[in-house]
Design an enzyme around this catalytic site. Structure first.
Site, PDB file in Angstrom:
ATOM      1  N   ASN A 231       9.300  -4.474  -4.577  1.00  0.00           N
ATOM      2  CA  ASN A 231       8.325  -4.522  -5.670  1.00  0.00           C
ATOM      3  C   ASN A 231       7.072  -5.136  -5.082  1.00  0.00           C
ATOM      4  O   ASN A 231       6.973  -6.359  -4.941  1.00  0.00           O
ATOM      5  CB  ASN A 231       8.838  -5.353  -6.850  1.00  0.00           C
ATOM      6  CG  ASN A 231       7.858  -5.328  -8.015  1.00  0.00           C
ATOM      7  OD1 ASN A 231       6.751  -4.832  -7.879  1.00  0.00           O
ATOM      8  ND2 ASN A 231       8.278  -5.858  -9.155  1.00  0.00           N
TER       9      ASN A 231
ATOM     10  N   ALA B 291       0.852  -5.440  -7.439  1.00  0.00           N
ATOM     11  CA  ALA B 291      -0.379  -4.637  -7.504  1.00  0.00           C
ATOM     12  C   ALA B 291      -0.662  -3.891  -6.201  1.00  0.00           C
ATOM     13  O   ALA B 291      -1.375  -2.883  -6.198  1.00  0.00           O
ATOM     14  CB  ALA B 291      -1.552  -5.536  -7.874  1.00  0.00           C
TER      15      ALA B 291
ATOM     16  N   TYR C 272       7.082  -8.757 -18.381  1.00  0.00           N
ATOM     17  CA  TYR C 272       7.881  -9.045 -17.189  1.00  0.00           C
ATOM     18  C   TYR C 272       9.151  -9.852 -17.465  1.00  0.00           C
ATOM     19  O   TYR C 272       9.912 -10.126 -16.543  1.00  0.00           O
ATOM     20  CB  TYR C 272       7.008  -9.772 -16.155  1.00  0.00           C
ATOM     21  CG  TYR C 272       5.843  -8.935 -15.670  1.00  0.00           C
ATOM     22  CD1 TYR C 272       6.055  -7.808 -14.891  1.00  0.00           C
ATOM     23  CD2 TYR C 272       4.530  -9.246 -16.017  1.00  0.00           C
ATOM     24  CE1 TYR C 272       5.002  -7.017 -14.451  1.00  0.00           C
ATOM     25  CE2 TYR C 272       3.462  -8.468 -15.586  1.00  0.00           C
ATOM     26  CZ  TYR C 272       3.712  -7.352 -14.809  1.00  0.00           C
ATOM     27  OH  TYR C 272       2.664  -6.574 -14.379  1.00  0.00           O
TER      28      TYR C 272
HETATM   29  C1  DHK Z   1       4.328  -5.778 -11.015  1.00  0.00           C
HETATM   30  C2  DHK Z   1       3.012  -6.044 -10.865  1.00  0.00           C
HETATM   31  O1  DHK Z   1       2.609  -7.230 -10.410  1.00  0.00           O
HETATM   32  C3  DHK Z   1       1.973  -5.080 -11.250  1.00  0.00           C
HETATM   33  O2  DHK Z   1       0.792  -5.220 -10.480  1.00  0.00           O
HETATM   34  C4  DHK Z   1       2.483  -3.656 -11.193  1.00  0.00           C
HETATM   35  C5  DHK Z   1       4.819  -4.426 -11.348  1.00  0.00           C
HETATM   36  C6  DHK Z   1       3.789  -3.524 -11.961  1.00  0.00           C
HETATM   37  C7  DHK Z   1       6.144  -4.493 -12.120  1.00  0.00           C
HETATM   38  O3  DHK Z   1       6.264  -3.916 -13.184  1.00  0.00           O
HETATM   39  O4  DHK Z   1       7.074  -5.111 -11.613  1.00  0.00           O
HETATM   40  O5  DHK Z   1       1.512  -2.775 -11.718  1.00  0.00           O
END
Ligand code: DHK
Length: 158
Positions: free
Chosen positions: A78, A81, A27
């Protein structure tokens, strides 16, 4: 082309408040505050007024989407989850009908198979994944382009 301010709501879901220290290999190192500041600044460059919202709660995200109706021209979402689980957020997006782009920092298609399924894509103009915080900038740019195209078509129709 829309005249007046174009307003975009950026929504971040569960665990995105932990950006900066959460699995940085996936991330990145930027905090949520960094990402939100980038959205506001890049939005300004694009001529968009950007407001940001984050919640770890599904219901709060549903409430925020509902209250965006008629106030925001587009949504960059976004849902973390909840992307992979939430019919309630899908229904909220379908109800308000505000053009929305689904955003992910990571390339969810390189990850576990449960992340390959999105309940929200059905209500999204498109999906942007895998570009880190730049995914949000791409989403803002895509929303601007879509809103301008839609508005041009309206003007032509008369
Ligand atoms: C962010 C999340 O918290 C995950 O649960 C997703 C996503 C993906 C991201 O890549 O920003 O699966």
């Amino acid at each position: 082309m829309t005249f007046g301010v174009v307003r975009i709501l950026v929504i971040n879901g569960p665990n995105l408040n932990t950006l900066g220290w959460r699995q940085p290999e996936l991330y990145g190192h930027e905090t949520l505050a960094d990402v939100e500041a980038k959205c506001v600044a890049e939005g300004k460059q694009l001529g968009l007024e950007v407001e940001c919202f984050q919640s770890n709660s599904e219901g709060a995200i549903v409430d925020r989407i509902q209250s965006a109706r008629g106030v925001f021209d587009g949504i960059a979402l976004n849902a973390g989850a909840y992307t992979h689980t939430s019919i309630a957020i899908l229904d909220a997006l379908l109800a308000v009908g505000t053009p929305a782009v689904e955003v992910h920092l990571s390339n969810v298609y390189q990850r576990e198979s449960f992340r390959h399924r999105s309940y929200l894509s059905k209500a999204a103009i498109g999906v942007i994944a895998g570009f880190g915080s730049h995914s949000y900038v791409l989403a803002l740019s895509a929303l601007k382009q879509q809103l301008e195209t839609a508005s041009d078509a309206e003007v032509k129709k008369g």
